[in-house]
Motif scaffolding. Structure first.
Motif, PDB file in Angstrom:
ATOM      1  N   ALA A 115      37.918  82.585  81.063  1.00  0.00           N
ATOM      2  CA  ALA A 115      39.166  82.154  80.438  1.00  0.00           C
ATOM      3  C   ALA A 115      39.477  80.716  80.804  1.00  0.00           C
ATOM      4  O   ALA A 115      39.998  79.947  79.979  1.00  0.00           O
ATOM      5  N   ASP A 116      39.142  80.317  82.034  1.00  0.00           N
ATOM      6  CA  ASP A 116      39.374  78.934  82.471  1.00  0.00           C
ATOM      7  C   ASP A 116      38.572  77.953  81.621  1.00  0.00           C
ATOM      8  O   ASP A 116      39.069  76.882  81.240  1.00  0.00           O
ATOM      9  N   ASP A 117      37.338  78.298  81.318  1.00  0.00           N
ATOM     10  CA  ASP A 117      36.500  77.406  80.515  1.00  0.00           C
ATOM     11  C   ASP A 117      36.968  77.362  79.058  1.00  0.00           C
ATOM     12  O   ASP A 117      36.892  76.315  78.400  1.00  0.00           O
ATOM     13  N   PHE A 139      47.082  83.089  73.918  1.00  0.00           N
ATOM     14  CA  PHE A 139      47.029  82.318  75.163  1.00  0.00           C
ATOM     15  C   PHE A 139      46.417  83.136  76.305  1.00  0.00           C
ATOM     16  O   PHE A 139      45.785  82.575  77.206  1.00  0.00           O
ATOM     17  N   ALA A 140      46.601  84.452  76.279  1.00  0.00           N
ATOM     18  CA  ALA A 140      46.028  85.290  77.336  1.00  0.00           C
ATOM     19  C   ALA A 140      44.506  85.189  77.354  1.00  0.00           C
ATOM     20  O   ALA A 140      43.888  85.259  78.431  1.00  0.00           O
ATOM     21  N   VAL A 141      43.890  84.994  76.196  1.00  0.00           N
ATOM     22  CA  VAL A 141      42.432  84.821  76.131  1.00  0.00           C
ATOM     23  C   VAL A 141      42.017  83.563  76.892  1.00  0.00           C
ATOM     24  O   VAL A 141      40.909  83.478  77.421  1.00  0.00           O
ATOM     25  N   GLY A 183      48.040  80.884  89.704  1.00  0.00           N
ATOM     26  CA  GLY A 183      47.084  80.967  90.795  1.00  0.00           C
ATOM     27  C   GLY A 183      46.460  79.610  91.058  1.00  0.00           C
ATOM     28  O   GLY A 183      46.220  78.821  90.136  1.00  0.00           O
ATOM     29  N   ASP A 184      46.189  79.331  92.314  1.00  0.00           N
ATOM     30  CA  ASP A 184      45.713  78.009  92.738  1.00  0.00           C
ATOM     31  C   ASP A 184      44.379  77.643  92.097  1.00  0.00           C
ATOM     32  O   ASP A 184      44.198  76.530  91.605  1.00  0.00           O
ATOM     33  N   ALA A 185      43.431  78.574  92.078  1.00  0.00           N
ATOM     34  CA  ALA A 185      42.099  78.268  91.555  1.00  0.00           C
ATOM     35  C   ALA A 185      42.144  77.943  90.066  1.00  0.00           C
ATOM     36  O   ALA A 185      41.515  76.986  89.602  1.00  0.00           O
ATOM     37  N   ALA A 186      42.895  78.739  89.295  1.00  0.00           N
ATOM     38  CA  ALA A 186      42.984  78.510  87.844  1.00  0.00           C
ATOM     39  C   ALA A 186      43.660  77.184  87.542  1.00  0.00           C
ATOM     40  O   ALA A 186      43.253  76.452  86.635  1.00  0.00           O
ATOM     41  N   ARG A 191      39.568  93.822  73.300  1.00  0.00           N
ATOM     42  CA  ARG A 191      38.800  95.082  73.262  1.00  0.00           C
ATOM     43  C   ARG A 191      37.616  95.062  74.233  1.00  0.00           C
ATOM     44  O   ARG A 191      37.366  96.028  74.958  1.00  0.00           O
ATOM     45  N   ASP A 192      36.893  93.927  74.250  1.00  0.00           N
ATOM     46  CA  ASP A 192      35.651  93.845  75.020  1.00  0.00           C
ATOM     47  C   ASP A 192      35.835  93.261  76.413  1.00  0.00           C
ATOM     48  O   ASP A 192      34.917  93.309  77.235  1.00  0.00           O
ATOM     49  N   GLY A 193      36.993  92.651  76.648  1.00  0.00           N
ATOM     50  CA  GLY A 193      37.219  92.046  77.954  1.00  0.00           C
ATOM     51  C   GLY A 193      36.793  90.602  78.053  1.00  0.00           C
ATOM     52  O   GLY A 193      36.751  90.028  79.149  1.00  0.00           O
ATOM     53  N   GLY A 194      36.472  89.972  76.915  1.00  0.00           N
ATOM     54  CA  GLY A 194      36.086  88.564  76.937  1.00  0.00           C
ATOM     55  C   GLY A 194      35.325  88.173  75.686  1.00  0.00           C
ATOM     56  O   GLY A 194      35.141  88.981  74.764  1.00  0.00           O
ATOM     57  N   LEU A 195      34.884  86.924  75.638  1.00  0.00           N
ATOM     58  CA  LEU A 195      34.132  86.386  74.497  1.00  0.00           C
ATOM     59  C   LEU A 195      32.866  85.711  74.999  1.00  0.00           C
ATOM     60  O   LEU A 195      32.879  85.045  76.040  1.00  0.00           O
TER      61      LEU A 195
END
Length: 466
Positions: free
Chosen positions: A9-11, A88-90, A117-120, A170-174
């Motif tokens: 998600a960060d990328d 935006f959650a994606v 969160g600090d890392a994000a 649905r899949d938890g990511g792209l």
């Protein structure tokens, strides 16, 4: 599909932020000029202040300065807000804080979608201040009904954006291909459209009610109305803007100039007057104009605790009782003088801010601390006094409603302020959003506490390893 084949998600957020910046630079060339100016000022500031540069490097926050920007959009319906939350959650961005701008004459309430969160935040701190139009604040019942009907018919997301958001849920990511397509599809929501979806007559009626209402209702989508780079010296940027052919707003919004910046300071140039075509009832097109998109710059300081924020709000209120800034900037000097005088009551050193419990800090071991082995846990203050632990301000990642309203009003025109009865409604906003907004203070406190625990753990672990 294996989870590790997903793009983080960060990328995705980083890719979207870069794509948005490129699109806005093409649509609003003055934004590119702002970026050049901010890069110059940041470079000069870092060259002149080796200590600042060293602390930014030590806290892994130097790289984010040039990447950091926030956008702002205005939505028209609860359905748009709910879907925007899912989009935006994606990207790993979540709604933080509730802002009621009705008290300042702007008929919206808002949240900020951002990483938590600090890392994000260190990866990419892109944030979007997202406002929902308060149709209930339009006093003209007939106009309110017509505006609601117009908004109900529009679709601001492409079918591809909806499909890929649902797939990510649905899949938890792209995967890489879908993530690239997701960025391209979602970007279309924020693109400028020079053809209005209302007649010239309807636009004028909406405009007469409030310019922001016209901006939200009259177009196919919520065009990004500004992107904001972060500077390390907003006063220097403000002074140099005319040299770059940019006329700044008269007053920098937020706290006065300080050695230790707090919260958020913002300035901008006035919104552009852009050509727009309106389709009349006979099917013909009529040429007109619309004023909404502008350039903004921000300087971010330390996040304040509830105690610190209470002091800030009280002092800001006191200064505005002395001089309330006029939208046209005619009393700018008087307001700035009053602001500076009143804020002398706010401590202006990191040590004083920390000792008074006014701000949030991130704690880390000094060189001496890294060489030290402690036989047991000790309290934080003694570790600082002994030179084993140091502290750095945690950057404020959120917004100020009075400042946001001031920016809105200065770009909607000098006579655009309309009085609305104060009507905060966080419960209704969260119902429309589909979730509760996150509490900003809890997140800053969590980052601070984790840094303290990290220091204590490192010191005691060194002894245990002996």
């Amino acid at each position: 599909m294996k989870e590790n084949s997903f793009v983080s998600a960060d990328d995705i957020r980083s890719a979207f932020s870069a794509a948005m910046s490129l699109m806005y630079r093409e649509e609003v060339p003055a934004y590119g000029t702002l970026m050049e100016l901010v890069a110059r000022v940041n470079g000069e500031t870092l060259s002149a202040d080796a200590t600042l540069k060293g602390r930014l490097e030590a806290t892994d926050s130097l790289e984010r300065i040039s990447e950091e920007r926030h956008g702002a959009i205005r939505l028209g319906t609860p359905a748009e807000l709910s879907m925007m939350r899912r989009v935006f959650a994606v990207m790993g961005m979540y709604p933080v804080g509730y802002y009621d701008l009705s008290t300042a004459g702007v008929p919206v309430h808002s949240t900020a979608f951002r990483p938590v969160g600090d890392a994000a935040l260190k990866h990419n701190p892109f944030r979007v201040f997202t406002s929902l139009l308060r149709l209930d604040l339009i006093s003209d019942e007939a106009l309110r009904a017509e505006a609601e009907a117009i908004l109900k018919e529009r679709r601001i997301f492409t079918s591809g954006a909806v499909e890929l958001t649902e797939k990510a849920e649905r899949d938890g990511g792209l995967d890489k291909a879908d993530a690239e397509r997701f960025v391209a599809e979602v970007l279309e929501t924020f693109r400028w459209h020079d053809e209005a979806n209302v007649s010239a007559g309807m636009y004028e009626r909406l405009h007469d009610a409030h310019r922001l209402i016209a901006d939200v209702v009259s177009f196919k989508g919520p065009h990004i109305n500004h992107l904001t780079p972060r500077t390390l010296d907003i006063d220097r940027v403000q002074a140099l803007m005319p040299e770059y052919g940019i006329a700044p707003k008269a007053v920098v919004e937020g706290p006065p100039t300080r050695k230790c910046p707090v919260l958020l300071r913002q300035t901008s140039f006035k919104a552009l007057e852009e050509p727009v075509s309106f389709r009349d009832s006979d099917g013909s097109w009529k040429t007109g104009s619309h004023t909404a998109r502008f350039g903004e710059i921000e300087q971010r300081g330390i996040a304040l605790t509830p105690k610190g924020r209470g002091l800030y709000d009280r002092l800001l209120d006191e200064s505005r009782k002395i001089v309330r800034p006029a939208a046209d900037g005619s009393n700018a000097r008087e307001y700035e003088a009053a602001l500076a005088q009143v804020f002398e009551a706010f401590p202006d050193s990191w040590a004083e801010l920390r000792e008074a419990g006014l701000g949030y800090f991130s704690y880390s071991l000094t060189d001496k601390g890294r060489r030290t082995k402690l036989p047991g846990r000790r309290d934080l203050n003694s570790l600082i006094a002994d030179g084993l632990v140091q502290f750095d301000p945690i950057v404020y990642e959120d917004f100020l409603p009075v400042s946001a309203a001031g920016i809105f009003q200065s770009n909607l025109g000098d006579g655009a302020q309309q009085e609305f009865e104060a009507s905060p409604n966080q419960k209704r906003f969260e119902t429309d959003l589909g979730v509760a907004v996150l509490n900003e203070f809890d997140h800053y406190a969590g980052i601070e506490q984790a840094s303290i625990e990290g220091c204590l753990k490192a010191l005691t672990a060194a002894m245990a390893a002996e």
